[in-house]
Write an enzyme that holds these catalytic residues in place. Sequence first.
Site, PDB file in Angstrom:
ATOM      1  N   HIS A  16      -2.426  -1.128  -3.366  1.00 19.53           N
ATOM      2  CA  HIS A  16      -3.625  -0.226  -3.455  1.00 19.53           C
ATOM      3  C   HIS A  16      -3.699   0.905  -4.288  1.00 19.53           C
ATOM      4  O   HIS A  16      -2.663   1.746  -3.903  1.00 19.53           O
ATOM      5  CB  HIS A  16      -3.682   0.252  -1.998  1.00 19.53           C
ATOM      6  CG  HIS A  16      -4.030  -0.932  -0.794  1.00 19.53           C
ATOM      7  ND1 HIS A  16      -3.926  -0.856   0.651  1.00 19.53           N
ATOM      8  CD2 HIS A  16      -4.591  -2.241  -1.063  1.00 19.53           C
ATOM      9  CE1 HIS A  16      -4.113  -2.104   1.072  1.00 19.53           C
ATOM     10  NE2 HIS A  16      -4.871  -2.806   0.067  1.00 19.53           N
ATOM     11  N   ASP A  43      -4.502  -5.089   6.051  1.00 24.76           N
ATOM     12  CA  ASP A  43      -5.081  -5.540   4.711  1.00 24.76           C
ATOM     13  C   ASP A  43      -4.143  -6.966   4.349  1.00 24.76           C
ATOM     14  O   ASP A  43      -2.892  -6.550   4.025  1.00 24.76           O
ATOM     15  CB  ASP A  43      -5.303  -4.824   3.643  1.00 24.76           C
ATOM     16  CG  ASP A  43      -5.907  -5.438   2.335  1.00 24.76           C
ATOM     17  OD1 ASP A  43      -6.688  -6.257   2.635  1.00 24.76           O
ATOM     18  OD2 ASP A  43      -5.713  -5.206   1.084  1.00 24.76           O
ATOM     19  N   SER A  83       0.861  -1.129  -0.068  1.00 28.57           N
ATOM     20  CA  SER A  83       0.168   0.046   0.010  1.00 28.57           C
ATOM     21  C   SER A  83       0.832   1.168   0.055  1.00 28.57           C
ATOM     22  O   SER A  83       1.779   1.448  -0.938  1.00 28.57           O
ATOM     23  CB  SER A  83      -0.992  -0.067   1.079  1.00 28.57           C
ATOM     24  OG  SER A  83      -1.837   1.009   1.114  1.00 28.57           O
ATOM     25  N   THR A  84       0.783   2.052   0.978  1.00 27.54           N
ATOM     26  CA  THR A  84       1.456   3.486   0.874  1.00 27.54           C
ATOM     27  C   THR A  84       3.220   3.001   0.932  1.00 27.54           C
ATOM     28  O   THR A  84       3.650   2.472   1.618  1.00 27.54           O
ATOM     29  CB  THR A  84       1.391   4.259   2.272  1.00 27.54           C
ATOM     30  OG1 THR A  84      -0.112   4.226   2.505  1.00 27.54           O
ATOM     31  CG2 THR A  84       1.746   5.525   2.199  1.00 27.54           C
ATOM     32  N   MET A 139      -0.192   0.968   4.921  1.00 29.52           N
ATOM     33  CA  MET A 139      -0.614   1.258   6.249  1.00 29.52           C
ATOM     34  C   MET A 139      -1.903   0.233   6.336  1.00 29.52           C
ATOM     35  O   MET A 139      -2.493  -0.067   5.563  1.00 29.52           O
ATOM     36  CB  MET A 139      -1.551   2.851   6.324  1.00 29.52           C
ATOM     37  CG  MET A 139      -2.247   3.119   7.253  1.00 29.52           C
ATOM     38  SD  MET A 139      -1.133   3.623   8.582  1.00 29.52           S
ATOM     39  CE  MET A 139      -2.145   4.365   9.867  1.00 29.52           C
TER      40      MET A 139
END
Length: 373
Positions: free
Chosen positions: A211, A307, A185-186, A304
Site C-alpha cells: 500500500h 486486505d 501495508s504499514t 493494518m
Amino acid sequence: MAKTRVVVVDDSALVRSLLTEIINRQPDMECVGAASDPFVAREMIRNLNPDVITLDVEMPRMDGIDFLSKLMRLRPMPVVMVSTLTERGAEVTLKALELGAIDFVAKPKIGVADGLKQLAQEITDKVRIAAKARMHKPSAATLAAAGAPPRPAHKEPTHSPETPRTVASTLGRLSTEKLIFIGASTGGTEATKEVLMALPADSPAVVITQHMPPGFTKSYATRLDGLCKIRVKEASDGERILPGHAYIAPGGFHLSVDKSGANYVARVTSEDPVNRHRPSVEVLFRSAAHLVGRNAVGIMLTGMGADGARAMKEMRDAGAYCIAQDEQSCVVFGMPREAIAAGAVHEVLPLNQIAGHMMDHLRSTAGPALTRV
C-alpha cells in the site's frame, strides 16, 4: 480514555495550524505542541512526552532525516512523516521508513490547505496506527548510514558456470514454474525489503502489492534494485513476469497476474479501490488463486486491516503455500492476523525466517536434484 498526545513538527505555519486543527477535532487525540523546526521540537518532546510525532521531511536548520536519526538513536518513538509528492520527497521518505518511521502522509505540491483537509481521515488514521504500532529500533548500521545512497547491487548471473547441469536445470524449472506473491501495508516497505534481500538471484519471480500512494513506488523499486540480488522494478501493464525479478504495484493502480500463452504477464489497472485500497492485496492474491494455483507462494506481511485475507484463503484452497509474518516482528499485526483467522496460512514465521523457509519449501517440493543444492 486517555487521548493520544501528538506533537506536530513542520516549518510551515499554515501546515502546523491545519494539522493541529485536524488532530484536535478527533475525540481520541490532541495536539499538545507544534514546532517550527527540530530544535524547538526537541525541547517539546522532552517536556511534553508525546505519544506520536508528525514530522516534515524537509525543514531548515536540521532536516527531518537528521532529526529522525537522532531521535531513533536516543529516544525511539512513533513518527508519521509528512512528505511532498516529489521524487526528492519520495527518496527521503523511504530513508525515513528505514530509520524507523511508522508511516507517511503525502501532501500535495500545490493547494496544500485544501489537500491536507481532504487527507484528514488518512492523517488521523495513521496517527492512531502509529500510537499502537510496535516499535522496531533500527540497527546501528542503519542509523550510521542515514542519508547514504543504496550500495550498487552485484547482480549475479542466474547460474554460475560451475553449477552442475542437472541442478541448474532443476533451478531453472523451479523459477519458471513458481511465482511468489507478497502483500504488505504499514511497516511493509522495510519488511518486503528484508525478504527480497534474502532471495537468490535465480529466485522465482516475485509480485508485490505494498500500500503506497502514487509517486513513491518507482523510487521504492529503484532503491530495492540497488540492494537486492534479484532485479526489482515497478510493474508495467502487459510485461512478461520473469524469474529473478520482482514487480511492485505502481501507487494508485491495482496489480494482478494474467496468462499470455505459456507465460505469466502483469496487469496494471485503475479499477475502483478494493477494501479502500488501490493497489489492493485482494486483487493480486485473487489472481494468484485463479491463475497460478499450486504453483503460487503467498506471503502476508505487516499491515493494518484485512486486505488480502479472503483472497489468501482462496490461494490456499487452490493449492498455494501461504506464510504470514508473526506478531512479534510486525509493526502492525492486522493483515497477518486476519489471514491467520481466515484459515489461509500454513506457517507463521518471524520476518527474518520467511525467505529462507520459503526457499527450503520450494527446494523440498522441486525434486531430488534441487535438494542437494
